[in-house]
Design an enzyme around this catalytic site. Structure first.
Site, PDB file in Angstrom:
ATOM      1  N   ASP A   1       0.792  -1.240   0.000  1.00  0.00           N
ATOM      2  CA  ASP A   1       0.000   0.000   0.000  1.00  0.00           C
ATOM      3  C   ASP A   1       0.822   1.287   0.000  1.00  0.00           C
ATOM      4  O   ASP A   1       0.286   2.362   0.311  1.00  0.00           O
ATOM      5  CB  ASP A   1      -0.950   0.010   1.204  1.00  0.00           C
ATOM      6  CG  ASP A   1      -2.164  -0.882   0.966  1.00  0.00           C
ATOM      7  OD1 ASP A   1      -2.693  -0.864  -0.155  1.00  0.00           O
ATOM      8  OD2 ASP A   1      -2.572  -1.600   1.901  1.00  0.00           O
TER       9      ASP A   1
ATOM     10  N   ASP B   1      -7.033  -3.484  -5.710  1.00  0.00           N
ATOM     11  CA  ASP B   1      -6.614  -2.180  -5.190  1.00  0.00           C
ATOM     12  C   ASP B   1      -5.143  -1.864  -5.516  1.00  0.00           C
ATOM     13  O   ASP B   1      -4.733  -0.708  -5.572  1.00  0.00           O
ATOM     14  CB  ASP B   1      -6.760  -2.109  -3.660  1.00  0.00           C
ATOM     15  CG  ASP B   1      -7.919  -2.899  -3.101  1.00  0.00           C
ATOM     16  OD1 ASP B   1      -8.364  -3.850  -3.767  1.00  0.00           O
ATOM     17  OD2 ASP B   1      -8.373  -2.590  -1.998  1.00  0.00           O
TER      18      ASP B   1
HETATM   19  N1  GLY Z   1      -7.501  -1.086  -0.026  1.00  0.00           N
HETATM   20  C1  GLY Z   1      -8.501  -1.474   0.875  1.00  0.00           C
HETATM   21  C2  GLY Z   1      -9.848  -0.903   0.636  1.00  0.00           C
HETATM   22  O1  GLY Z   1     -10.171  -0.333  -0.383  1.00  0.00           O
HETATM   23  O2  GLY Z   1     -10.646  -1.057   1.530  1.00  0.00           O
END
Ligand code: GLY
Length: 394
Positions: free
Chosen positions: A115, A174
């Site tokens: 992330d 994501d």
């Molecule tokens: N990346 C995690 C979410 O969108 O909740």
């Protein structure tokens, strides 16, 4: 008689001018929304001065929910403060944004998560774009290097999490949102490694993450040779459902990958995803999706304002890369989403919503967490969408 004719003519001209003015009126008052956001975030900074934990949401007991810097959302609050600076040019926002950005600096060495695009590139990247502070650049280069360690050339993807129900190589949709960071690193250093990792990941994701209707799975599990061991969900309603925020991440993600590469493959993918999203029969009239397009109890399901904010911002950008008819369609829908988010149905008044801007987002319904609440990243993409909307009108 002559006077009567002139009077009617004058009346007709006045009516036309009034109608034209109505047509020309912007649907969303960006200035007013930013002024309210400033008031809310001034209050947020007053009530939450501790930079070790970033504002995230609201707890079920009504208190503010904050999270450590290692949480995937830690960069959004600083990112929003930079957007307030970008829009208002007030030094107070630059100072606050710098403080909350530097609070995350240790995450530049975090190799335990994918992330880093959210955590590092959003606050430091926005700050660097606006100030050219060399300290931010150094931190980002370390962050991009940390992110690149999670890429495996055999599988052709960046690992998202270290474990998903016992499987050791899960990749979530994501993850596309991290690639902009890697493209930036190649532009800054001239080292093609980051660009190659990003395009390889983007290509593997086109191949393995999408269904024939152009919706995407949330989690794809990769075996060591790059073959797919399973397609699952974590935050969606079912393995075969279309989790709303996941669709928004991929729409926004492929749009930014097209911006970074100018390769039409990614533009085509972004268009396919956008068309799935905006034409879905379960997308409500206000264009703010339910938390999952296939949630079992629609229409009695929670919305996800964060998905609408991400999609609105992504569609405004995508509209700049497509033909005239699509441009109008994407701009109209993005505007409708933003108009809904700016209405009292979603936009919090001063003094409510624990000083977050938007209400009614859903983080993780199957995990019984963050359901129908404000979320820090909904605010970030809302501010970005407002600025993109404002730019269209210049
Ligand atoms: N990346 C995690 C979410 O969108 O909740």
């Amino acid at each position: 008689m002559k006077n009567n004719k002139y009077a009617s003519l004058l009346l007709a001209i006045m009516f036309m001018a009034f109608s034209l003015q109505l047509i020309a009126q912007p649907k969303i008052n960006v200035k007013k929304q930013f002024a309210l956001a400033e008031k809310q975030y001034v209050e947020m900074l007053k009530t939450h001065p501790d930079t070790d934990k970033t504002p995230q949401s609201v707890n079920p007991d009504g208190t503010l929910r904050d999270m450590p810097t290692s949480w995937w959302c830690s960069g959004f609050f600083g990112g929003s403060l930079w957007q307030l600076y970008e829009y208002t040019k007030k030094p107070q926002w630059k100072d606050a944004a710098h403080l909350w950005t530097m609070a995350i600096q240790k995450e530049q060495y975090n190799t335990r998560t994918h992330d880093l695009g959210f955590m590092v590139y959003i606050p430091f990247g926005t700050g660097y774009r606006l100030t050219k502070n060399p300290v931010y650049k150094k931190i980002m280069l370390n962050g991009a290097e940390s992110l690149s360690t999670r890429f495996d050339p055999n599988r052709g993807v960046i690992k998202s999490w270290n474990d998903f129900k016992g499987h050791k190589y899960p990749v979530i949709i994501d993850n596309l949102m991290n690639l902009d960071f890697l493209f930036w690193a190649t532009r800054e250093t001239g080292n093609k490694k980051y660009y190659d990792i990003a395009t390889t990941h983007a290509n593997s994701t086109i191949k393995n993450h999408f269904r024939p209707d152009n919706s995407s799975y949330h989690v794809v599990l990769y075996d060591a040779d790059g073959s797919v061991a399973g397609r699952k969900t974590h935050q969606g309603a079912a393995d075969e459902s279309a989790w709303a925020r996941g669709q928004a991440w991929s729409l926004y993600g492929y749009t930014s990958i097209y911006r970074d590469t100018k390769d039409k493959i990614y533009l085509d993918q972004a268009i396919k995803i956008a068309d799935f999203f905006i034409n879905h029969p379960n997308l409500p009239a206000d264009k703010v999706p339910y938390w999952d397009f296939n949630a079992p109890k629609i229409p009695n399901e929670e919305r996800d304002a964060s998905a609408a904010a991400i999609a609105s911002s992504g569609l405004f950008e995508l509209a700049g890369y497509v033909d005239k008819a699509r441009k109008k369609q994407y701009t109209d829908i993005a505007t409708k989403m933003l108009e809904s988010l700016s209405s009292p149905a979603y936009r919090a008044k001063f003094g409510e919503n624990n000083n977050f801007l938007l209400k009614h987002s859903t983080g993780h319904k199957p995990g019984k967490s963050e359901i129908d609440v404000p979320l820090v990243y909904a605010d970030y993409y809302y501010l970005e969408a407002l600025m993109r909307y404002a730019k269209l009108r210049k």
